[in-house]
Design a protein around this motif. Sequence first.
Motif, PDB file in Angstrom:
ATOM      1  N   ALA A 218       0.827  -1.206   0.000  1.00 45.82           N
ATOM      2  CA  ALA A 218       0.000   0.000   0.000  1.00 45.82           C
ATOM      3  C   ALA A 218       0.861   1.255   0.000  1.00 45.82           C
ATOM      4  CB  ALA A 218      -0.936  -0.004   1.202  1.00 45.82           C
ATOM      5  N   VAL A 219       1.940   1.242   0.768  1.00 50.70           N
ATOM      6  CA  VAL A 219       2.855   2.384   0.786  1.00 50.70           C
ATOM      7  C   VAL A 219       3.479   2.589  -0.590  1.00 50.70           C
ATOM      8  CG1 VAL A 219       5.052   3.228   1.707  1.00 50.70           C
ATOM      9  CG2 VAL A 219       3.348   2.261   3.255  1.00 50.70           C
ATOM     10  N   GLU A 220       3.893   1.505  -1.225  1.00 49.66           N
ATOM     11  CA  GLU A 220       4.527   1.618  -2.533  1.00 49.66           C
ATOM     12  C   GLU A 220       3.559   2.125  -3.590  1.00 49.66           C
ATOM     13  OE1 GLU A 220       7.710   1.388  -3.486  1.00 49.66           O
ATOM     14  OE2 GLU A 220       8.054   1.291  -1.330  1.00 49.66           O
ATOM     15  N   ARG A 221       2.291   1.696  -3.512  1.00 46.30           N
ATOM     16  CA  ARG A 221       1.307   2.170  -4.485  1.00 46.30           C
ATOM     17  C   ARG A 221       1.078   3.673  -4.360  1.00 46.30           C
ATOM     18  NH1 ARG A 221      -1.729  -2.362  -2.762  1.00 46.30           N
ATOM     19  NH2 ARG A 221      -3.114  -0.942  -1.610  1.00 46.30           N
ATOM     20  N   LEU A 225       2.484   9.987  -5.266  1.00 47.69           N
ATOM     21  CA  LEU A 225       1.203  10.512  -5.720  1.00 47.69           C
ATOM     22  C   LEU A 225       0.915  11.874  -5.094  1.00 47.69           C
ATOM     23  CD1 LEU A 225      -1.150   7.379  -5.549  1.00 47.69           C
ATOM     24  CD2 LEU A 225      -0.011   8.344  -7.561  1.00 47.69           C
ATOM     25  N   ALA A 226       0.148  12.691  -5.802  1.00 46.15           N
ATOM     26  CA  ALA A 226      -0.315  13.953  -5.237  1.00 46.15           C
ATOM     27  C   ALA A 226      -1.300  13.661  -4.120  1.00 46.15           C
ATOM     28  CB  ALA A 226      -0.986  14.794  -6.326  1.00 46.15           C
ATOM     29  N   LEU A 227      -1.384  14.579  -3.158  1.00 50.45           N
ATOM     30  CA  LEU A 227      -2.253  14.340  -2.001  1.00 50.45           C
ATOM     31  C   LEU A 227      -3.692  14.089  -2.419  1.00 50.45           C
ATOM     32  CD1 LEU A 227      -0.990  16.892   0.680  1.00 50.45           C
ATOM     33  CD2 LEU A 227      -0.219  14.558   0.204  1.00 50.45           C
ATOM     34  N   ARG A 228      -4.153  14.757  -3.444  1.00 54.62           N
ATOM     35  CA  ARG A 228      -5.546  14.603  -3.859  1.00 54.62           C
ATOM     36  C   ARG A 228      -5.831  13.213  -4.411  1.00 54.62           C
ATOM     37  NH1 ARG A 228      -3.037  17.828  -7.600  1.00 54.62           N
ATOM     38  NH2 ARG A 228      -2.906  17.006  -9.736  1.00 54.62           N
ATOM     39  N   SER A 229      -4.783  12.455  -4.746  1.00 63.29           N
ATOM     40  CA  SER A 229      -4.968  11.126  -5.333  1.00 63.29           C
ATOM     41  C   SER A 229      -4.861   9.997  -4.321  1.00 63.29           C
ATOM     42  CB  SER A 229      -3.924  10.902  -6.441  1.00 63.29           C
ATOM     43  OG  SER A 229      -4.006  11.898  -7.435  1.00 63.29           O
ATOM     44  N   SER A 236      -9.014   2.039  -4.360  1.00 63.79           N
ATOM     45  CA  SER A 236      -8.843   1.141  -5.502  1.00 63.79           C
ATOM     46  C   SER A 236      -7.975  -0.062  -5.153  1.00 63.79           C
ATOM     47  CB  SER A 236      -8.214   1.899  -6.681  1.00 63.79           C
ATOM     48  OG  SER A 236      -6.886   2.303  -6.373  1.00 63.79           O
ATOM     49  N   GLY A 237      -7.108   0.090  -4.144  1.00 64.09           N
ATOM     50  CA  GLY A 237      -6.212  -1.004  -3.787  1.00 64.09           C
ATOM     51  C   GLY A 237      -6.783  -1.991  -2.782  1.00 64.09           C
ATOM     52  N   LEU A 238      -7.939  -1.679  -2.197  1.00 67.62           N
ATOM     53  CA  LEU A 238      -8.531  -2.562  -1.194  1.00 67.62           C
ATOM     54  C   LEU A 238      -9.254  -3.725  -1.870  1.00 67.62           C
ATOM     55  CD1 LEU A 238      -9.995   0.124   1.241  1.00 67.62           C
ATOM     56  CD2 LEU A 238      -7.864  -1.155   1.483  1.00 67.62           C
ATOM     57  N   ARG A 243     -16.147  -3.232   0.144  1.00 68.95           N
ATOM     58  CA  ARG A 243     -16.594  -3.879  -1.090  1.00 68.95           C
ATOM     59  C   ARG A 243     -17.691  -4.912  -0.830  1.00 68.95           C
ATOM     60  NH1 ARG A 243     -13.705  -2.062  -5.131  1.00 68.95           N
ATOM     61  NH2 ARG A 243     -11.573  -1.297  -4.831  1.00 68.95           N
ATOM     62  N   THR A 244     -18.557  -4.624   0.119  1.00 68.55           N
ATOM     63  CA  THR A 244     -19.675  -5.518   0.422  1.00 68.55           C
ATOM     64  C   THR A 244     -20.510  -5.789  -0.829  1.00 68.55           C
ATOM     65  OG1 THR A 244     -19.793  -4.619   2.660  1.00 68.55           O
ATOM     66  CG2 THR A 244     -21.710  -5.843   1.877  1.00 68.55           C
ATOM     67  N   GLY A 245     -20.788  -7.066  -1.069  1.00 66.86           N
ATOM     68  CA  GLY A 245     -21.605  -7.455  -2.215  1.00 66.86           C
ATOM     69  C   GLY A 245     -20.830  -7.684  -3.489  1.00 66.86           C
ATOM     70  N   GLU A 246     -19.577  -7.298  -3.531  1.00 69.06           N
ATOM     71  CA  GLU A 246     -18.750  -7.508  -4.711  1.00 69.06           C
ATOM     72  C   GLU A 246     -18.072  -8.871  -4.631  1.00 69.06           C
ATOM     73  OE1 GLU A 246     -16.064  -4.295  -5.502  1.00 69.06           O
ATOM     74  OE2 GLU A 246     -17.495  -2.766  -4.890  1.00 69.06           O
ATOM     75  N   PRO A 247     -17.613  -9.410  -5.755  1.00 66.00           N
ATOM     76  CA  PRO A 247     -16.922 -10.704  -5.719  1.00 66.00           C
ATOM     77  C   PRO A 247     -15.525 -10.583  -5.131  1.00 66.00           C
ATOM     78  CG  PRO A 247     -16.939  -9.830  -7.948  1.00 66.00           C
ATOM     79  CD  PRO A 247     -17.824  -8.925  -7.137  1.00 66.00           C
ATOM     80  N   CYS A 248     -15.145 -11.555  -4.330  1.00 61.11           N
ATOM     81  CA  CYS A 248     -13.782 -11.600  -3.794  1.00 61.11           C
ATOM     82  C   CYS A 248     -12.810 -11.756  -4.960  1.00 61.11           C
ATOM     83  CB  CYS A 248     -13.656 -12.777  -2.826  1.00 61.11           C
ATOM     84  SG  CYS A 248     -11.956 -13.157  -2.333  1.00 61.11           S
ATOM     85  N   PRO A 249     -11.746 -10.969  -5.024  1.00 57.38           N
ATOM     86  CA  PRO A 249     -10.805 -11.065  -6.143  1.00 57.38           C
ATOM     87  C   PRO A 249      -9.975 -12.343  -6.128  1.00 57.38           C
ATOM     88  CG  PRO A 249      -9.996  -9.518  -4.503  1.00 57.38           C
ATOM     89  CD  PRO A 249     -11.386  -9.888  -4.086  1.00 57.38           C
ATOM     90  N   VAL A 250     -10.025 -13.089  -5.029  1.00 61.67           N
ATOM     91  CA  VAL A 250      -9.257 -14.330  -4.927  1.00 61.67           C
ATOM     92  C   VAL A 250     -10.084 -15.536  -5.340  1.00 61.67           C
ATOM     93  CG1 VAL A 250      -8.015 -15.877  -3.359  1.00 61.67           C
ATOM     94  CG2 VAL A 250      -7.741 -13.393  -3.150  1.00 61.67           C
ATOM     95  N   CYS A 251     -11.313 -15.660  -4.767  1.00 66.15           N
ATOM     96  CA  CYS A 251     -12.103 -16.864  -4.998  1.00 66.15           C
ATOM     97  C   CYS A 251     -13.431 -16.615  -5.718  1.00 66.15           C
ATOM     98  CB  CYS A 251     -12.371 -17.567  -3.668  1.00 66.15           C
ATOM     99  SG  CYS A 251     -13.538 -16.672  -2.602  1.00 66.15           S
TER     100      CYS A 251
END
Length: 288
Positions: A218-221, A225-229, A236-238, A243-251
């Motif tokens: 997370a620190v590297e991402r 970056l500008a503070l506003r970003s 976006s990195g979580l 992300r309730t209701g969304e598909p797990c990116p792993v399974c």
Amino acid sequence: MPELPEVESLAQFLDEHIAGRSVDRVHPVAVHALKTYDPPLTALEGQAFDGVTRHGKFLDLRIGGVHLVMHLARAGWVRWSEHLPDAPPRPGKGPLSLRVRLTEPAGAGFDVTEAGTQKRLAIHVVRDPLEVPGIARLGPDPLAGAFTLAAFTGMLEGERRQIKGVLRDQSVIAGIGNAYSDEILHAARMSPFRPAAKLTDEEVAVLYTAIGTTLGEAVERSRGLALRSLKTEKKSGLRVHGRTGEPCPVCGDTVREVSYSDSSMQYCPTCQTGGKILADRRMSRLLK
């Protein structure tokens, strides 16, 4: 709420932009956010910044022998500007809490803001950061060399609380909040309600690795970056938090939520709880 990765990025950005520059004026707009009175805010004026660092989720701006320490709480933020308004800000109902104007370049500086109605932003001017009670109580930093597997194992010995609460306890580990504790537990494939003291040596090792990997990535991402970003980058990195209701990116299973009175946490049943759904109430237990 800004957590360790965002505060680390804030510290790096501010250090690059204000180190060596002097303060022209400091405007306290939300007086309730100022938690100290000696030294006064005016002690910063005319002094040069020595640099910026971080203590857990606290920002520490070193200036002229004193420290401007800020905890951004749930909805605080720092906004950099090359051209601040010329007129001094007026106290009001807006989000502005503090404005710091630099002597050069003319008009440059930053605002400290806090959105929402729950005002928890805390600003301190102290001679030693340890004078801030929250810093004095901090546990080890999870990105520091002293945070070893052996040290982490010792922290969990005899710990009767659920592992989610342990990770969020700033007196145990500094800098991890609600969002990244969800992310760390998902990476470790561990239930948030698992009793900390009952983790096996192998599980502790997996969790320790997940802490370093999740926060480090997370620190590297966020680096550069500008503070506003930064807020957008965090979201976006979580993988599961928020992300309730969304598909797990792993399974691919549906991300679930447990709600509390003032917060919520997210998890993947397949990855973390053996497919079982956690009851959505404060005293949650696995549904039978």
